[in-house]
Design a protein around this motif. Structure first.
Motif, PDB file in Angstrom:
ATOM      1  N   TYR A  97      36.612  39.626  38.035  1.00 21.15           N
ATOM      2  CA  TYR A  97      36.299  39.231  36.662  1.00 21.15           C
ATOM      3  C   TYR A  97      36.947  40.152  35.632  1.00 21.15           C
ATOM      4  O   TYR A  97      37.102  39.789  34.484  1.00 21.15           O
ATOM      5  CB  TYR A  97      34.784  39.092  36.485  1.00 21.15           C
ATOM      6  CG  TYR A  97      34.317  37.840  37.190  1.00 21.15           C
ATOM      7  CD1 TYR A  97      34.422  36.612  36.560  1.00 21.15           C
ATOM      8  CD2 TYR A  97      33.884  37.876  38.506  1.00 21.15           C
ATOM      9  CE1 TYR A  97      34.072  35.441  37.211  1.00 21.15           C
ATOM     10  CE2 TYR A  97      33.527  36.712  39.177  1.00 21.15           C
ATOM     11  CZ  TYR A  97      33.627  35.499  38.516  1.00 21.15           C
ATOM     12  OH  TYR A  97      33.308  34.345  39.169  1.00 21.15           O
ATOM     13  N   ARG A  98      37.316  41.366  36.064  1.00 22.31           N
ATOM     14  CA  ARG A  98      38.046  42.229  35.134  1.00 22.31           C
ATOM     15  C   ARG A  98      39.465  41.685  34.930  1.00 22.31           C
ATOM     16  O   ARG A  98      40.013  41.783  33.839  1.00 22.31           O
ATOM     17  CB  ARG A  98      38.098  43.655  35.682  1.00 22.31           C
ATOM     18  CG  ARG A  98      38.027  44.700  34.582  1.00 22.31           C
ATOM     19  CD  ARG A  98      38.052  46.104  35.133  1.00 22.31           C
ATOM     20  NE  ARG A  98      36.824  46.458  35.820  1.00 22.31           N
ATOM     21  CZ  ARG A  98      36.740  47.453  36.708  1.00 22.31           C
ATOM     22  NH1 ARG A  98      37.812  48.165  37.026  1.00 22.31           N
ATOM     23  NH2 ARG A  98      35.603  47.724  37.285  1.00 22.31           N
ATOM     24  N   THR A  99      40.069  41.097  35.976  1.00 25.29           N
ATOM     25  CA  THR A  99      41.430  40.592  35.812  1.00 25.29           C
ATOM     26  C   THR A  99      41.476  39.321  34.970  1.00 25.29           C
ATOM     27  O   THR A  99      42.562  38.884  34.602  1.00 25.29           O
ATOM     28  CB  THR A  99      42.111  40.307  37.171  1.00 25.29           C
ATOM     29  OG1 THR A  99      41.250  39.504  37.948  1.00 25.29           O
ATOM     30  CG2 THR A  99      42.444  41.579  37.904  1.00 25.29           C
ATOM     31  N   VAL A 100      40.328  38.692  34.690  1.00 23.48           N
ATOM     32  CA  VAL A 100      40.352  37.587  33.717  1.00 23.48           C
ATOM     33  C   VAL A 100      39.719  38.044  32.404  1.00 23.48           C
ATOM     34  O   VAL A 100      39.389  37.234  31.546  1.00 23.48           O
ATOM     35  CB  VAL A 100      39.649  36.309  34.242  1.00 23.48           C
ATOM     36  CG1 VAL A 100      40.446  35.725  35.375  1.00 23.48           C
ATOM     37  CG2 VAL A 100      38.230  36.585  34.668  1.00 23.48           C
ATOM     38  N   HIS A 101      39.550  39.383  32.291  1.00 20.91           N
ATOM     39  CA  HIS A 101      39.119  39.980  31.030  1.00 20.91           C
ATOM     40  C   HIS A 101      37.752  39.482  30.579  1.00 20.91           C
ATOM     41  O   HIS A 101      37.559  39.126  29.402  1.00 20.91           O
ATOM     42  CB  HIS A 101      40.169  39.708  29.939  1.00 20.91           C
ATOM     43  CG  HIS A 101      40.278  40.832  28.952  1.00 20.91           C
ATOM     44  ND1 HIS A 101      39.719  40.766  27.705  1.00 20.91           N
ATOM     45  CD2 HIS A 101      40.850  42.048  29.041  1.00 20.91           C
ATOM     46  CE1 HIS A 101      39.955  41.900  27.056  1.00 20.91           C
ATOM     47  NE2 HIS A 101      40.643  42.688  27.854  1.00 20.91           N
ATOM     48  N   ALA A 102      36.799  39.411  31.489  1.00 22.70           N
ATOM     49  CA  ALA A 102      35.431  39.071  31.102  1.00 22.70           C
ATOM     50  C   ALA A 102      34.890  40.192  30.213  1.00 22.70           C
ATOM     51  O   ALA A 102      35.094  41.368  30.498  1.00 22.70           O
ATOM     52  CB  ALA A 102      34.556  38.916  32.343  1.00 22.70           C
TER      53      ALA A 102
END
Lengths: 270, 260
Positions: free
Chosen positions: B157-162
């Motif tokens: 979810y960090r790689t989709v910038h949540a």
């Protein structure tokens, strides 16, 4: 947009070990990945292949050098939802059905998703359709604990493809699966990739997996972590199961294995 | 529940041990009551006062239950909000956690009289004492749970910038729920303890089962004392039952609920 999807420029990453020591995970690593290609990174444990993936994903910052993803920094690429990540474990949320699990990335950071859709012109991702293509239509309303490990990993791949990312980063996604499931999943991955045309960087420790999937195989060596070889795999696509038995396939496997051995020996010599 | 599951509930191997245990305890009690009438009331007397003064016990039980549930809500909500703050901000954790720990190791029985002096004989000190007793287990468990998101999940979810809020709402809070419920199983029955301690400390208060106990024991009405105690045990059990039912509903996906 440049034809280079990923550019890694003299990247260095050092981990402190104990009070004084340090481990050079990546030592002046250069790598370019052309847009739309499938590139595997292979090497013995500790060669920095997962570190390289995390640096490109923006999960870690390099100590020196630069990384760009389609002309952006990894942080900008993540903010614009250009990246997809498939970790070693499926990392599904146990309280959500398979369908809700693969749909959740679309619910976060909505603004970036909207901008992406406007630019590309197509609508939102149709997760039901993607799940059907991955053979998960019958289990999409089940919880992750109710399906097999292979299906869980397939769901994780669908979750990453669902955003139609420019760059898909996969960190040994099949390493925990049995041989049969693995080969079936490799084929499905290639089908999805063929359709959605993302750039894939695939970390693996399996020689045959690397040869079967990739346009290019990047061989890495440990201590310090570095790239020792980049091999083009000139095999026709689609690469079905019959290719695995062919002589050319075995020739490529032998070549990669030989270079891997070289990577080990260069470590022992230094 | 399956047919077999329901039938097995009727099987003597399921209910007989408990029934035998209750009979043995009852006989022991009666034997003791015969020998020491000034220490133990006969069970018949306890039953009689429960029936005759049912209204009196019901009114007082409701007062105690209100205090318990009120304190539970007060302490639980405060603890949950603080757990979120503490798990999101390291500086807040350093400031808040030591104070919470000191508050927890201070005996509540010692704080209660001081609170009565400060807040009088009304509901306030009871809510505060009950809230305090419920506060710590919820704070500790929830703050641990909020930080129990597996690293690969966070990375995806960090790689989709949540955003932090999205991570909190979609990942951290659901993962913390089983931890929260483990704490609720402890504090639901414990809230009755808090309410009674507060009532016993407020010598002039007029209602509640704790008050009923102190009044009856000062007048040597042993049957009334034990009748009140029995109702308190029942209240605690009902609260435990309530939280268990809630947990089954909300956490049907969790392994503690699926593995039987």
């Amino acid at each position: 947009m440049s034809a280079e999807a990923i550019r890694v420029d003299r990247v260095r990453r050092v981990y402190p070990v104990g009070a004084r020591g340090s481990l050079v995970a990546l030592d002046d690593v250069d790598l370019t990945v052309a847009a739309g290609t499938f590139v595997s990174v292979i090497g013995p444990s500790g060669c920095g292949k997962s570190t390289l993936l995390r640096v490109i994903a923006g999960l870690e910052d390099p100590d020196a050098g630069a990384v760009s993803v389609c002309g952006n920094t990894p942080a900008q690429a993540a903010a614009a939802k250009m990246l997809g990540l498939v970790p070693q474990t499926p990392a599904l949320l146990p309280w959500l059905s398979v369908l809700k699990n693969v749909s959740l990335p679309a619910k976060v950071n909505r603004a970036a998703g909207r901008r992406r859709r406007e630019r590309s012109g197509n609508g939102g991702p149709d997760m039901v359709e993607l799940l059907r293509k991955a053979g998960l239509q019958d289990v999409m309303h089940k919880l992750p604990s109710q399906i097999s490990g292979g299906m869980q990993q397939r769901a994780a791949i669908v979750r990453a493809f669902g955003l139609h990312p420019d760059v898909l980063l996969m960190d040994e996604p099949f390493s925990a699966l049995d041989e049969f499931t693995r080969e079936a999943l490799q084929e499905q991955l290639l089908d999805l990739w063929d359709e959605l045309k993302a750039t894939v960087l695939f970390v693996t420790h399996s020689v045959s997996e690397a040869v079967r999937l990739s346009d290019k195989v990047v061989v890495m060596a440990p201590r310090p972590g570095r790239i020792t070889d980049v091999l083009d795999i000139d095999l026709p696509r689609p690469r079905g199961p019959e290719l695995l038995a062919s002589a050319e396939f075995h020739a490529y496997e032998d070549l990669v294995r030989d270079r891997l051995r070289g990577a080990f020996q260069s470590t022992a010599a230094s | 529940m399956t047919l077999r599951g329901r039938l097995s509930f009727l099987h003597p191997a399921v209910w007989l041990p408990l029934v035998l245990m209750v009979i043995v305890l009852g006989l022991l009690w009666q034997w003791g009551a015969d020998r020491m009438p000034y220490l133990l009331p006969p069970l018949g007397d306890v039953g009689a006062t429960l029936v005759e003064d049912a209204d009196y016990y019901l009114t007082n039980a409701l007062v105690t239950l209100q205090e318990a549930v009120g304190g539970l809500v007060l302490g639980g909500l405060t603890a949950f909000v603080l757990a979120v703050i503490v798990s999101e901000f390291t500086l807040a954790r350093r400031a808040i956690m030591p104070v919470a720990v000191v508050l927890n190791v201070t005996p509540l029985v010692a704080i209660a009289p001081a609170l009565v002096v400060a807040f009088g004989f009304g509901a306030a000190p009871k809510l505060i004492v009950t809230g305090l007793i419920c506060f710590f287990p919820i704070l500790i468990n929830t703050s641990v749970g909020l930080r129990a998101v597996p690293l690969p999940v966070l990375q995806v979810y960090r790689t989709v910038h949540a955003s932090r809020l999205e991570t909190l709402w979609y990942l951290r809070v659901p993962i913390a729920l089983p931890y929260l419920f483990a704490a609720l199983r402890i504090v639901f029955p414990l809230s009755v303890v808090g309410a009674v301690v507060a009532e016993l400390s407020a010598a002039g208060s007029s209602e509640g089962l704790g008050t009923a106990i102190s009044r009856a024991s000062s007048m040597n009405q042993l049957a009334a004392v034990y009748a009140s105690i029995a109702i308190l045990a029942l209240l605690g059990s009902l609260l435990l039952l309530a939280v268990t039912v809630l947990e089954r509903r909300l956490l049907h996906w969790h392994e503690t609920q699926t593995a039987r």
